[in-house]
Design a protein around this motif. Structure first.
Motif, PDB file in Angstrom:
ATOM      1  N   UNK A 272       0.841  -1.216   0.000  1.00  0.00           N
ATOM      2  CA  UNK A 272       0.000   0.000   0.000  1.00  0.00           C
ATOM      3  C   UNK A 272       0.867   1.255   0.000  1.00  0.00           C
ATOM      4  N   UNK A 273       1.937   1.229   0.780  1.00  0.00           N
ATOM      5  CA  UNK A 273       2.845   2.374   0.829  1.00  0.00           C
ATOM      6  C   UNK A 273       3.459   2.607  -0.544  1.00  0.00           C
ATOM      7  N   UNK A 274       3.895   1.523  -1.172  1.00  0.00           N
ATOM      8  CA  UNK A 274       4.521   1.616  -2.486  1.00  0.00           C
ATOM      9  C   UNK A 274       3.527   2.029  -3.561  1.00  0.00           C
ATOM     10  N   UNK A 275       2.426   1.297  -3.658  1.00  0.00           N
ATOM     11  CA  UNK A 275       1.465   1.531  -4.741  1.00  0.00           C
ATOM     12  C   UNK A 275       0.858   2.924  -4.692  1.00  0.00           C
ATOM     13  N   UNK A 276       0.587   3.396  -3.477  1.00  0.00           N
ATOM     14  CA  UNK A 276      -0.075   4.691  -3.341  1.00  0.00           C
ATOM     15  C   UNK A 276       0.909   5.846  -3.137  1.00  0.00           C
TER      16      UNK A 276
END
Length: 336
Positions: A272-276
Motif C-alpha cells: 500500500x505504501x509503495x502503490x499509493x
C-alpha cells in the motif's frame, strides 16, 4: 526535595514517593521549581515496565513540566528568579535534525523526568510561558502538542483545505485537531465513545466515527472524501491500526506515526505504501525551535489546551490510573 521514582518493573506498585537532595544550578544552568507535570502514554508505559520503553531504574518519570525559576547559575542572563518557564521533551534538541544523541536525553526515559519539586535545566533549552497560559496548561505542551505540530506542519506540510484524520482522543490527537482547524483543514476523527464524539465535534471536528459500533473506520474516512482518501493521518495506534490508516490515505498522502498504543510490531501492508506513494514518517516529538514556533502561533490566537483532570502531587498514582482507564479526554495534569 520531594519526588517520585520508578523503582522496578512491577507496574504502579513500583512508583514510590521519595526524598532526594535538592539540586543546584551550575554555570549556564537554571534551577526550576516544577509547578505542574503532565502525563503522556509513554510515561504510563515507563511506569508499567513495558519492555523496550522503560529506561534504567530508579528513574523519575514524566517528560512534561512547567514551573518558575528559583535561581540561575553563573553566566545566565536570559532568565531570572520568578520567570515562568517550560522545558522541551528533549532538552538537547534545540534545532536541526533529530539524532540518537537527542533521543538519549528525552526526559523521563534514560534520564530523570520532572515528577519532582526541583529540576536543573540548561538555560538554552528553556522557553518562557506565554502570559495567557497557566502553568498547568503549559505543562501539557512539551510532548503531545509539539508532536502534533511537527506531524502537521514541520513534517506534514499541512495546507488549508486538506483533510486530516485523527485517531482517538489522546493528547496528540486533540492538539492535532486544534492545529489543523487553525490551519483551515478539514478534520475527521475517530473515537470509541459517543460522549467523546460530542466533545470532538464541539472542538471543531467536521465528522466523527465511532469505531466500536463500526470498526471499518478506514472505509468511512474514504467515503467522507468522495473515495479519494485523506491527505494526512495522525496515527497513534501502531500495530493494529496502521494498515487501516494506509487504506484510508489518498495516493501521495502522508501518515505521521506517533504512537504504539496497540502494540510495537505487526505485519504491515507495505504494498500500500509503495502503490499509493504514501509518505510514512515516524514522529518522536520535536525540537525547541518547533516548540517556539508552536507557542508563537498559540499565543497569536490564544489557543487553550484541553485538560481532562488535575491531580495533586500526593495523588500521582491516581493520575496514572486515570490514563490507564482510557476514559480521559485531553491531558492529565499533576499539580505540585
Amino acid at each position: 526535595m520531594n519526588a517520585y521514582q520508578i523503582t522496578g518493573t512491577n507496574g504502579l506498585n513500583s512508583l514510590h514517593a521519595v526524598h532526594l537532595p535538592d539540586p543546584k544550578a551550575g554555570p549556564g544552568e537554571v534551577l526550576v521549581k516544577i509547578r505542574a507535570t503532565c502525563l503522556n502514554y509513554r510515561d504510563y508505559m515507563n511506569v508499567m515496565g513495558i519492555k523496550g520503553v522503560t529506561g534504567p531504574v530508579p528513574r523519575i518519570p514524566c517528560s512534561d513540566g512547567a514551573g518558575e525559576v528559583v535561581s540561575v547559575g553563573e553566566g545566565v542572563t536570559t532568565f531570572k528568579p520568578g520567570d515562568r518557564v517550560v522545558c522541551p521533551f528533549m532538552p538537547t534538541w534545540l534545532d536541526g535534525e533529530y539524532t540518537q544523541q537527542h533521543a538519549s536525553q528525552a526526559l523521563g526515559g534514560a534520564v530523570d523526568g520532572l515528577l519532582r519539586e526541583l529540576a536543573v535545566i540548561r538555560t538554552e533549552s528553556l522557553l518562557p510561558v506565554p502570559a495567557y497560559l497557566s502553568l498547568e496548561e503549559a505543562a501539557t505542551l512539551p510532548c503531545a502538542a509539539v508532536t502534533a505540530w511537527d506531524a502537521l506542519h514541520c513534517r506534514g506540510g499541512l495546507k488549508a483545505g486538506e483533510t486530516v484524520l485523527v485517531l482517538g482522543t489522546g493528547g496528540v490527537s486533540i492538539f492535532a485537531l486544534q492545529f489543523a482547524k487553525l490551519a483551515g483543514a478539514r478534520v475527521l476523527a475517530t473515537t470509541s465513545c459517543d460522549i467523546k464524539a460530542k466533545h470532538l465535534l464541539e472542538l471543531g471536528a467536521d465528522a466523527v466515527h465511532n469505531y466500536k459500533t463500526d470498526p471499518d473506520w478506514d472505509k468511512w474516512a474514504v467515503k467522507q472524501t468522495g473515495g479519494l482518501g485523506v491527505d494526512k493521518v495522525i496515527e497513534i495506534g501502531g500495530a493494529e491500526t496502521l494498515n487501516r490508516s494506509l487504506k484510508a490515505t489518498r495516493f501521495g498522502g502522508h501518515i505521521a506515526l506517533i504512537g504504539v498504543l496497540t502494540g510495537t510490531s505487526a505485519e504491515v501492508q507495505t504494498v500500500q505504501i509503495l502503490r499509493k506513494g504514501i509518505r510514512l514518517d515516524g514522529i518522536y516529538v520535536g525540537s525547541r525551535e518547533m516548540f517556539a514556533q508552536m507557542l508563537a502561533e498559540m499565543e497569536r490566537v490564544k489557543m487553550q489546551p484541553v485538560i481532562d483532570s488535575v491531580f495533586e502531587f500526593s495523588q500521582a498514582t491516581a493520575a496514572f490510573q486515570r490514563i490507564a482507564s482510557g476514559k480521559h479526554f485531553g491531558k492529565i495534569v499533576i499539580r505540585l
